[in-house]
Design a protein around this motif. Structure first.
Motif, mmCIF file in Angstrom:
data_model
loop_
_atom_site.group_PDB
_atom_site.id
_atom_site.type_symbol
_atom_site.label_atom_id
_atom_site.label_comp_id
_atom_site.label_asym_id
_atom_site.label_seq_id
_atom_site.Cartn_x
_atom_site.Cartn_y
_atom_site.Cartn_z
ATOM 1 N N UNK A 296 0.843 -1.203 0.000
ATOM 2 C CA UNK A 296 0.000 0.000 0.000
ATOM 3 C C UNK A 296 0.876 1.249 0.000
ATOM 4 N N UNK A 297 1.933 1.241 0.799
ATOM 5 C CA UNK A 297 2.846 2.376 0.840
ATOM 6 C C UNK A 297 3.373 2.690 -0.555
ATOM 7 N N UNK A 298 3.842 1.670 -1.267
ATOM 8 C CA UNK A 298 4.398 1.882 -2.606
ATOM 9 C C UNK A 298 3.341 2.341 -3.599
ATOM 10 N N UNK A 299 2.162 1.793 -3.518
ATOM 11 C CA UNK A 299 1.093 2.172 -4.440
ATOM 12 C C UNK A 299 0.646 3.616 -4.192
ATOM 13 N N UNK A 300 0.754 4.095 -2.965
ATOM 14 C CA UNK A 300 0.367 5.470 -2.642
ATOM 15 C C UNK A 300 1.497 6.456 -2.957
ATOM 16 N N UNK A 301 2.717 6.116 -2.612
ATOM 17 C CA UNK A 301 3.835 7.059 -2.705
ATOM 18 C C UNK A 301 4.314 7.283 -4.131
ATOM 19 N N UNK A 302 4.492 6.232 -4.922
ATOM 20 C CA UNK A 302 5.121 6.394 -6.238
ATOM 21 C C UNK A 302 4.337 7.265 -7.199
ATOM 22 N N UNK A 303 3.011 7.191 -7.270
ATOM 23 C CA UNK A 303 2.304 8.140 -8.153
ATOM 24 C C UNK A 303 2.495 9.600 -7.732
ATOM 25 N N UNK B 101 8.799 0.756 -12.369
ATOM 26 C CA UNK B 101 9.336 -0.486 -11.806
ATOM 27 C C UNK B 101 8.971 -0.618 -10.336
ATOM 28 N N UNK B 102 9.194 0.436 -9.560
ATOM 29 C CA UNK B 102 8.891 0.394 -8.130
ATOM 30 C C UNK B 102 7.393 0.224 -7.885
ATOM 31 N N UNK B 103 6.569 0.878 -8.693
ATOM 32 C CA UNK B 103 5.120 0.750 -8.549
ATOM 33 C C UNK B 103 4.674 -0.688 -8.814
ATOM 34 N N UNK B 104 5.198 -1.284 -9.881
ATOM 35 C CA UNK B 104 4.816 -2.663 -10.208
ATOM 36 C C UNK B 104 5.288 -3.644 -9.141
ATOM 37 N N UNK B 105 6.486 -3.431 -8.609
ATOM 38 C CA UNK B 105 6.959 -4.279 -7.515
ATOM 39 C C UNK B 105 6.050 -4.092 -6.299
ATOM 40 N N UNK B 106 5.654 -2.851 -6.020
ATOM 41 C CA UNK B 106 4.741 -2.583 -4.909
ATOM 42 C C UNK B 106 3.405 -3.282 -5.072
ATOM 43 N N UNK B 107 2.863 -3.273 -6.286
ATOM 44 C CA UNK B 107 1.604 -3.982 -6.552
ATOM 45 C C UNK B 107 1.802 -5.483 -6.331
ATOM 46 N N UNK B 108 2.927 -6.008 -6.802
ATOM 47 C CA UNK B 108 3.220 -7.433 -6.596
ATOM 48 C C UNK B 108 3.310 -7.786 -5.123
ATOM 49 N N UNK B 109 3.990 -6.964 -4.351
ATOM 50 C CA UNK B 109 4.106 -7.192 -2.908
ATOM 51 C C UNK B 109 2.728 -7.120 -2.256
ATOM 52 N N UNK B 110 1.917 -6.175 -2.667
ATOM 53 C CA UNK B 110 0.564 -6.045 -2.128
ATOM 54 C C UNK B 110 -0.265 -7.293 -2.423
ATOM 55 N N UNK B 111 -0.205 -7.768 -3.644
ATOM 56 C CA UNK B 111 -0.964 -8.968 -4.018
ATOM 57 C C UNK B 111 -0.498 -10.180 -3.203
ATOM 58 N N UNK B 112 0.803 -10.363 -3.099
ATOM 59 C CA UNK B 112 1.339 -11.484 -2.315
ATOM 60 C C UNK B 112 0.897 -11.357 -0.856
ATOM 61 N N UNK B 113 0.967 -10.155 -0.306
ATOM 62 C CA UNK B 113 0.555 -9.947 1.076
ATOM 63 C C UNK B 113 -0.911 -10.255 1.315
#
Length: 80
Positions: A15-22, A57-69
């Motif tokens: 969630x942090x990555x999905x909020x911060x990177x945009x 790249x960071x946003x997509x990794x963040x989405x991946x981490x969110x999905x896994x979590x």
């Protein structure tokens, strides 16, 4: 299998990555170094492209981490 605590950590990190990177992307697009002239009406500079690649790249990794979590959190039995 991971613990509920670890799954929650992954969700928070995602969630942090999905909020911060945009928000960071907007800051880069508004930066004078990103453009040869007027913003959005001139040629993007290398500063813009390098940051665009990093942000995507960071946003997509963040989405991946969110999905896994989220998946991990749903799969852990309540007793753990």
């Amino acid at each position: 299998m991971i613990s509920k605590t670890a799954a929650r950590f992954l969700v928070v990190a995602g969630v942090f990555n999905v909020v911060i990177w945009p928000r960071f992307a907007k800051a880069i697009a508004d930066d004078d170094r990103a453009w040869a002239g007027e913003h959005w009406h001139s040629t993007p500079q290398p500063f813009f492209w390098v940051h665009a690649v990093l942000i995507v790249t960071a946003f997509l990794i963040g989405v991946g981490v969110l999905v896994v979590g989220v998946r991990a959190h749903r799969s852990v039995p309540p007793s753990l």
